[in-house]
Design an enzyme around this catalytic site. Structure first.
Site, mmCIF file in Angstrom:
data_model
loop_
_atom_site.group_PDB
_atom_site.id
_atom_site.type_symbol
_atom_site.label_atom_id
_atom_site.label_comp_id
_atom_site.label_asym_id
_atom_site.label_seq_id
_atom_site.Cartn_x
_atom_site.Cartn_y
_atom_site.Cartn_z
ATOM 1 C CG ASP A 185 13.502 67.048 67.904
ATOM 2 O OD1 ASP A 185 12.856 65.986 67.915
ATOM 3 O OD2 ASP A 185 14.150 67.463 66.937
ATOM 4 C CB ALA A 187 8.607 67.629 74.752
ATOM 5 C CE1 TYR A 188 13.518 60.620 73.682
ATOM 6 C CE2 TYR A 188 15.410 61.949 73.025
ATOM 7 C CZ TYR A 188 14.865 60.732 73.394
ATOM 8 O OH TYR A 188 15.662 59.631 73.485
ATOM 9 C CG ASP A 189 16.496 67.265 73.178
ATOM 10 O OD1 ASP A 189 16.774 66.062 73.020
ATOM 11 O OD2 ASP A 189 16.584 68.103 72.274
ATOM 12 C CG LEU A 193 26.198 64.240 68.615
ATOM 13 C CD1 LEU A 193 25.838 65.200 67.488
ATOM 14 C CD2 LEU A 193 27.696 64.318 68.890
ATOM 15 C CD GLU A 217 29.886 68.234 61.178
ATOM 16 O OE1 GLU A 217 29.552 67.418 60.339
ATOM 17 O OE2 GLU A 217 30.910 68.140 61.889
ATOM 18 C CE LYS A 259 21.886 66.429 66.595
ATOM 19 N NZ LYS A 259 20.681 65.727 66.158
ATOM 20 C CG ASP A 268 15.518 66.637 61.998
ATOM 21 O OD1 ASP A 268 15.771 65.554 62.562
ATOM 22 O OD2 ASP A 268 14.510 67.318 62.236
ATOM 23 N NE ARG A 274 20.874 56.634 66.526
ATOM 24 C CZ ARG A 274 20.624 57.860 66.984
ATOM 25 N NH1 ARG A 274 21.609 58.621 67.367
ATOM 26 N NH2 ARG A 274 19.406 58.313 67.031
ATOM 27 C CE1 TYR A 300 27.090 62.090 61.405
ATOM 28 C CE2 TYR A 300 25.699 63.036 59.694
ATOM 29 C CZ TYR A 300 25.853 62.227 60.811
ATOM 30 O OH TYR A 300 24.786 61.562 61.322
ATOM 31 C CE LYS A 337 30.708 65.763 64.327
ATOM 32 N NZ LYS A 337 30.535 65.191 62.988
ATOM 33 C CE LYS A 385 18.534 68.810 68.846
ATOM 34 N NZ LYS A 385 17.985 68.013 69.831
ATOM 35 C CB CYS A 402 -20.896 72.435 53.407
ATOM 36 S SG CYS A 402 -19.843 73.510 52.420
ATOM 37 C CB CYS A 437 -23.166 74.561 49.511
ATOM 38 S SG CYS A 437 -22.743 72.873 50.004
ATOM 39 C CB CYS A 481 -18.892 69.877 51.584
ATOM 40 S SG CYS A 481 -20.237 70.399 50.537
ATOM 41 C CB CYS A 501 -20.258 72.830 47.375
ATOM 42 S SG CYS A 501 -19.337 73.739 48.640
HETATM 43 S S1 IVH Z 1 28.306 63.283 64.703
HETATM 44 C C1 IVH Z 1 29.857 60.232 67.736
HETATM 45 N N1 IVH Z 1 27.489 65.081 62.999
HETATM 46 O O1 IVH Z 1 22.654 63.508 65.249
HETATM 47 C C2 IVH Z 1 29.211 61.369 67.078
HETATM 48 N N2 IVH Z 1 25.859 63.676 64.000
HETATM 49 O O2 IVH Z 1 22.042 63.400 68.103
HETATM 50 C C3 IVH Z 1 28.404 60.950 65.925
HETATM 51 N N3 IVH Z 1 23.600 64.062 63.164
HETATM 52 O O3 IVH Z 1 23.275 60.097 65.652
HETATM 53 C C4 IVH Z 1 27.476 61.957 65.432
HETATM 54 N N4 IVH Z 1 24.101 65.652 61.767
HETATM 55 O O4 IVH Z 1 22.204 60.927 63.422
HETATM 56 C C5 IVH Z 1 27.119 64.095 63.843
HETATM 57 N N5 IVH Z 1 26.908 66.674 61.415
HETATM 58 C C6 IVH Z 1 26.559 65.687 62.248
HETATM 59 C C7 IVH Z 1 25.229 65.272 62.378
HETATM 60 C C8 IVH Z 1 24.929 64.258 63.269
HETATM 61 C C9 IVH Z 1 23.131 64.898 62.252
HETATM 62 C C10 IVH Z 1 22.755 63.122 63.910
HETATM 63 C C11 IVH Z 1 23.264 61.703 63.914
HETATM 64 C C12 IVH Z 1 23.518 61.398 65.362
HETATM 65 C C13 IVH Z 1 22.587 62.345 66.028
HETATM 66 C C14 IVH Z 1 23.001 62.647 67.442
#
Ligand code: IVH
Length: 721
Positions: free
Chosen positions: A50, A52-54, A100, A133, A135, A137, A156, A245, A309, A333, A438, A441, A462, A468
């Site tokens: 994540d 590296a991706y971000d 997000l 709240e 997040k 995974d 999604r 959520y 939020k 994060k 191995c 043995c 082995c 063994c």
């Molecule tokens: S709110 C418009 N709340 O994170 C906002 N997302 O990186 C909608 N996710 O697509 C998302 N926990 O799959 C929200 N408590 C949470 C979450 C959450 C996990 C995921 C969700 C979203 C992704 C965004």
């Protein structure tokens, strides 16, 4: 994919780039992000973590901000995920499913809050409330209810269009089929996260192993793989969970705040996260972040940050969206749990089935608050720089003793060596040569060909089998382990002791049951040996006596036949009823045309890998002799015989809350010994909920389904112990 080769991010500030260099870098990054999206969303097989991706995604967006001509409409920076995979029918989201933005520091959170105030033209004194709240995974899922009935479920996908997984979603116990409540609108699209708990994830991988199928890398992938199944019975067999959520189309909102709507979801029958909190300031948000972070390891499911939020929905509406993400929310994060250290040595461990596993011995380093000295290197190919498909990882760099490496520890999984710093590689280092003999043995260690794929197995094994010593010790440990014969006082340490003890050697399972008799005839008694004493020696002998009539399923599992885990062992025990019957079938099945072979292959969930493993096990003369000696000592009991006398025989039991007189594993083992089936969640099929202090949602589920609830004392009264 060739464009998508992973390169490290350029450190040149975007402002200093020429348009030409920006264009080249943008093209590379866009390809990498696209490939990562495809791998993550379509294959459920991430190719980068994540962080590296971000980082790549952020750089891509920064490039586009500085050089707007690079931005394409509908380009990768506009997309939330990847296109639907084509396996399922598509559903167009009436309200897009967005993503997000991320914050990686407390300062970035403060900036986000300040931005919200600025955008709304509010002064600090006026105040704006936020929610915080976890997040989760997992993967997001949108559920459409019409007149309170679930009519559609969609993943999604790319945010605009997802996959129609309605049939699959209907099998998830935590997703209500109908919504209860006077305020359920005619149309309600509830959104949330599908995920798997850690224990259930481990169980799924165990079954994958038993079936000779590849294991899932993490709970998120397993949840995605389980939901996106064309065969919904597979989804049904996986204990997927759901937290609500957010929402999509909802013409009439049941409350004016984020908190209020989520509370309503709970009333309608959804699970919502108990760690969600309304906060009045940046400090409170950060405090909730720290609290959630401190509970991360014990939640039992993966989270990768905290989502903030704006609470007031009228303000949310005013704030609106920027391309792919709302202005009114941000994901804070957790930092990746990474650390850099030196790889001092590579040890090879030999497992029960002969698998040679490379273990990195590291200069001690703290990763996420835990001192790590060992980490997995997975297998030979991983060390050489290739993944399980033979594709290069780490840009093809190998890992060598003396290298400076990055170690990653994610949640409660075993730490692993993740990356290598080539700039710090000692000049005289040599590629690591994986042993072909191995280390325990000296037998040849080979990589088998997988008959199904025709490819070489990633694991080198082995071939020494019964000669063994490493395998035989590991097999003995497995035989006595908690889920197998469960012999009190005989753990890994004791097995190692007896295996090497000249007076009371234990070289095979039968030897365990002759310990007491042999000790009686010895001059040097066990009670006089270090670490034992009269009481513990007596207790050990008693515990062994106690297991002379083991339940058949535990006995079969304990034999450690390849690909036969707890679940398959139970299936075989139920099907054959006695060990003699299973053994006869295993021997006869060697003849491909035999009815026994047909019968074995026809048992539900018993695939060809298991059939082959059984034939091989019973076809090995050494095993035959070993079994004869063992069966002279123990008499496995058919499941029914154990169960019939018990009041919980055949019942489905769930344990929840704190148990005082037994651990959860013990409770499970006890219930199973008494013929009950232990489930992880309460459904209409549950017969009994045993609830200790602190029991939560399962109590409500029990009430909903009219399930009988007793406490721990009631359980002991019932089963008489
Ligand atoms: S709110 C418009 N709340 O994170 C906002 N997302 O990186 C909608 N996710 O697509 C998302 N926990 O799959 C929200 N408590 C949470 C979450 C959450 C996990 C995921 C969700 C979203 C992704 C965004």
């Amino acid at each position: 994919m060739s464009d998508a080769k992973d390169t490290t991010l350029s450190e040149t500030p975007v402002a200093e780039l020429t348009a030409r260099r920006a264009k080249v870098e943008h093209k590379q990054l866009a390809a990498q992000v696209q490939a990562a999206n495809d791998a993550y969303f379509q294959e459920d097989q991430p190719i980068m973590d994540d962080a590296a991706y971000d980082a790549k995604r952020q750089r891509l967006v920064a490039l586009e901000e500085a050089f707007p001509e690079l931005k394409e409409t509908g380009g990768v920076s506009d997309k939330v995920g990847a296109r639907p995979s084509g396996k399922f029918a598509k559903i167009r989201h009436r309200v897009p499913m967005l993503s997000l933005d991320n914050a990686f520091s407390d300062e970035a959170v403060a900036e986000f809050v300040a931005r919200v105030y600025r955008f709304l033209g509010r002064k600090e004194e006026e105040g704006i409330a936020f929610t915080a709240e976890p997040k989760i995974d997992g993967l997001s899922l949108s559920l459409r209810y019409e007149k309170g009935e679930l009519v559609a479920a969609a993943t999604r996908g790319d945010g605009e269009e997802g996959e129609d997984v309605t049939v699959n979603a209907r099998t998830i116990a935590e997703i209500p089929q109908t919504l209860a409540g006077p305020d359920v609108p005619d149309i309600a699209e509830v959104r949330g996260e599908v995920y798997l708990g850690h224990a259930d994830f481990a169980g799924i991988n165990e079954r994958q192993r038993e079936k000779g199928l590849p294991e899932f890398a993490n709970p998120r992938n397993a949840a995605a793989g389980s939901l996106r199944q064309l065969d919904a019975t597979i989804t049904a067999s996986r204990p997927l969970r759901y937290f609500a959520y957010a929402w999509g189309e909802m013409p009439v909102l049941p409350a004016p705040t984020q908190m209020g709507v989520v509370e309503t979801f709970r009333r309608w029958g959804f699970r919502t996260n108990p760690l969600m909190k309304r906060c009045e300031s940046v400090e409170e948000l950060i405090a909730q972040y720290r609290l959630i972070e401190s509970q991360r390891a014990t939640l039992g499911y993966d989270i990768d940050g905290v989502v903030y939020k704006v609470d007031d929905l009228a303000l949310q509406a005013r704030l609106g969206f920027v391309s792919r993400a709302p202005r009114w929310a941000i994901a804070h994060k957790f930092p990746a749990e990474l650390a850099t250290t030196v790889l001092e040595a590579i040890d090879i461990q030999v497992g029960r089935t002969g698998a040679l596993s490379p273990v990195a011995r590291l200069k001690p380093v703290t990763v996420g608050g835990v001192v790590v000295t060992n980490a997995t290197l997975h297998n030979e190919d991983y060390i050489r720089g290739f993944d399980s498909k033979g594709l290069p990882i780490r840009d093809g760099a190998d890992i060598r003793i003396g290298d400076t490496v990055t170690v990653k520890r994610a949640g409660d999984v075993i730490p692993r060596v993740e990356a290598v710093d080539l700039a710090k590689r000692p000049a005289d280092s040599k590629p690591y040569e994986f042993p072909t003999l191995c280390p325990a043995c000296g037998s040849h260690a080979t990589r088998e060909l997988n008959p199904r794929t025709g490819k070489e197995d990633a694991v080198r094994r082995c071939t020494g089998g019964l000669i063994c010593p490493a395998q035989s010790v590991e097999r003995l440990k497995h035989f006595v382990s908690r889920d197998a014969m469960d012999i009190d006082g005989l753990g890994d340490k004791q097995i190692e002791f007896f295996h090497g003890d000249p007076d009371l050697p234990v070289k095979e399972p039968a030897d365990i049951f002759t310990l007491a008799a042999r000790d009686a005839g010895n001059l040097r008694k066990l009670k006089d040996k270090e670490g034992f004493g009269a009481v513990s020696a007596r207790k050990l002998f008693d515990a062994i006596e106690d297991r002379r009539r083991p339940p058949l399923n535990r006995f079969i599992f304990g034999l450690g036949i390849r690909h036969i885990g707890e679940t398959t062992a139970r299936l075989l025990a139920r099907h054959y009823g006695s060990f003699e019957a299973l053994r006869a079938a295993g021997i006869a099945a060697a003849d491909e045309a035999s009815p026994e072979r047909q019968e074995l292959g026809a048992i539900d969930s018993v695939g060809p890998t298991v059939v082959e493993a059984l034939i091989e096990f019973f076809g090995e003369p050494h095993n035959e002799e070993l079994l004869d000696r063992l069966l002279a000592q123990v008499s496995p009991q058919p499941l029914e015989a154990v169960a019939s006398a018990s009041p919980v025989a055949g019942k489905i039991v769930v344990f929840t809350g704190a148990l005082e007189r037994m651990t959860r594993d013990e409770a499970k083992a006890m219930a199973e010994r008494l013929g009950a089936k232990v489930a992880g969640s309460v459904s209409s099929k549950t017969d009994l909920l045993v609830a200790g202090p602190g029991a939560g949602s399962k109590l409500k589920d029990a009430a909903k389904h009219g399930v009988e609830v007793i406490d721990e004392a009631g359980w002991f009264d019932l089963v008489g112990g």
